[in-house]
Design a protein around this motif. Structure first.
Motif, short mmCIF file in Angstrom:
data_model
loop_
_atom_site.label_atom_id
_atom_site.label_comp_id
_atom_site.label_asym_id
_atom_site.label_seq_id
_atom_site.Cartn_x
_atom_site.Cartn_y
_atom_site.Cartn_z
N TYR A 56 -4.85 4.30 7.38
CA TYR A 56 -4.56 5.63 6.84
C TYR A 56 -4.93 6.73 7.84
CZ TYR A 56 -3.96 3.28 2.42
OH TYR A 56 -3.49 2.45 1.43
N LYS A 99 0.84 -1.20 0.00
CA LYS A 99 0.00 0.00 0.00
C LYS A 99 0.87 1.25 0.00
CE LYS A 99 -4.02 -1.93 2.27
NZ LYS A 99 -5.15 -1.60 3.10
N GLU A 102 -8.83 1.33 4.71
CA GLU A 102 -8.95 1.84 3.34
C GLU A 102 -10.41 1.86 2.89
OE1 GLU A 102 -6.37 -0.03 0.52
OE2 GLU A 102 -7.19 1.11 -1.17
N ASP A 124 0.44 5.97 0.10
CA ASP A 124 -0.48 7.08 0.31
C ASP A 124 -1.50 7.11 -0.84
OD1 ASP A 124 1.11 7.78 2.43
OD2 ASP A 124 2.20 9.34 1.34
N ALA A 147 -5.39 10.64 1.83
CA ALA A 147 -5.20 9.61 2.86
C ALA A 147 -3.72 9.22 2.90
CB ALA A 147 -6.06 8.39 2.53
N LEU A 179 -0.77 6.81 4.34
CA LEU A 179 -0.51 5.49 4.92
C LEU A 179 0.26 5.62 6.24
CD1 LEU A 179 -0.79 2.43 4.36
CD2 LEU A 179 1.47 2.52 3.28
N GLN A 180 -0.17 4.85 7.23
CA GLN A 180 0.46 4.92 8.55
C GLN A 180 1.58 3.88 8.69
OE1 GLN A 180 -1.03 7.53 10.98
NE2 GLN A 180 -0.98 7.93 8.79
#
Ligand code: SF4
Length: 227
Positions: free
Chosen positions: A20, A3, A66, A5, A11, A13-14
């Motif tokens: 997110y 995955k 997501e 951003d 959103a 990505l963490q």
């Protein structure tokens, strides 16, 4: 494929590489109680446990799945297009004379005018950071923004070319004692100059302050009708 951003839906990505952060856009970082409640309800509905006030005066919901991104934006009442530029563009305003006893001008309503007229700033490939302070105390650091604005008793003072980061720069004052309409007009000229310079070969993607140090102040001042 892993995955990443999802910038088109604002959103980020963490670190868990699974969920997110999404943003509630707040002009000047201010929200009324119903808005705060709506954001909190959206967070609970989608299992978000923590919120973060960002450096751009947005409120981030951390850990959104997501498949919940669109629903969470809808539940917050935020148009994700308002947040799509994320860290690249923002307008940061202090409380000004709406709340602060030292405030000389209405920063929050002026921030709304700037947002309505210009945001998102199109076709500028470098960052566009704007700081609007209600007095010389400069609580939102206008001197290190691409466009810094300070409210004083006789009107707005406008400075350009500031930045933080790896090569910090102080903005330079280019005009003073302007009313709202004059300041918006000047900002339009600054942004046009910045947009043109950020697409030219020699100054592509550079921050406004770097462009000014390469070209000198003359071109910007002439573009703004100040010379
Ligand atoms: S910059 Fe001035 S008006 Fe704004 S919060 Fe700070 S002290 Fe108050």
């Amino acid at each position: 494929m892993g995955k990443d951003d999802i910038l088109s839906r604002a959103a980020i990505l963490q670190r868990d590489l699974e969920t997110y952060a999404i943003m509630a856009g707040l002009t000047g970082g201010v929200m009324d109680v119903p808005t705060a409640r709506r954001i909190a309800d959206a967070a609970e509905k989608f299992g978000v446990k923590e919120l973060k006030v960002t450096g751009a005066q947005r409120l981030a919901l951390m850990g959104v799945r997501e498949q919940d991104i669109d629903g969470a934006y809808e539940a917050m009442g935020t148009n994700y297009k308002d947040c799509a530029a994320l860290c690249l563009q923002y307008i940061k305003a202090c409380p000004g004379n709406t709340f602060c006893s030292r405030g000389q001008q209405d920063t929050l309503s002026f921030a709304s005018k700037v947002r309505e007229r210009f945001y998102p700033f199109p076709k500028i490939s470098a960052k566009v950071k704007i700081g609007i302070a209600g007095c010389y105390n400069s609580c939102v650091e206008p001197a290190i923004k691409d466009i810094g604005i300070i409210g004083l008793p006789k009107g707005w003072t406008v400075m350009t070319g500031g930045a933080g980061g790896k090569e910090p720069m102080f903005a330079q004052i280019i005009a003073s004692n302007l009313d709202d309409a004059q300041t918006l007009e000047l900002m339009e000229r600054i942004l046009k100059y910045y947009r043109a310079a950020s697409s030219r070969h020699l100054t592509r993607n550079l921050r406004l302050g770097v462009i000014m140090s390469k070209e000198g102040n003359g071109p910007l001042m002439r573009a703004c009708g100040l010379e």
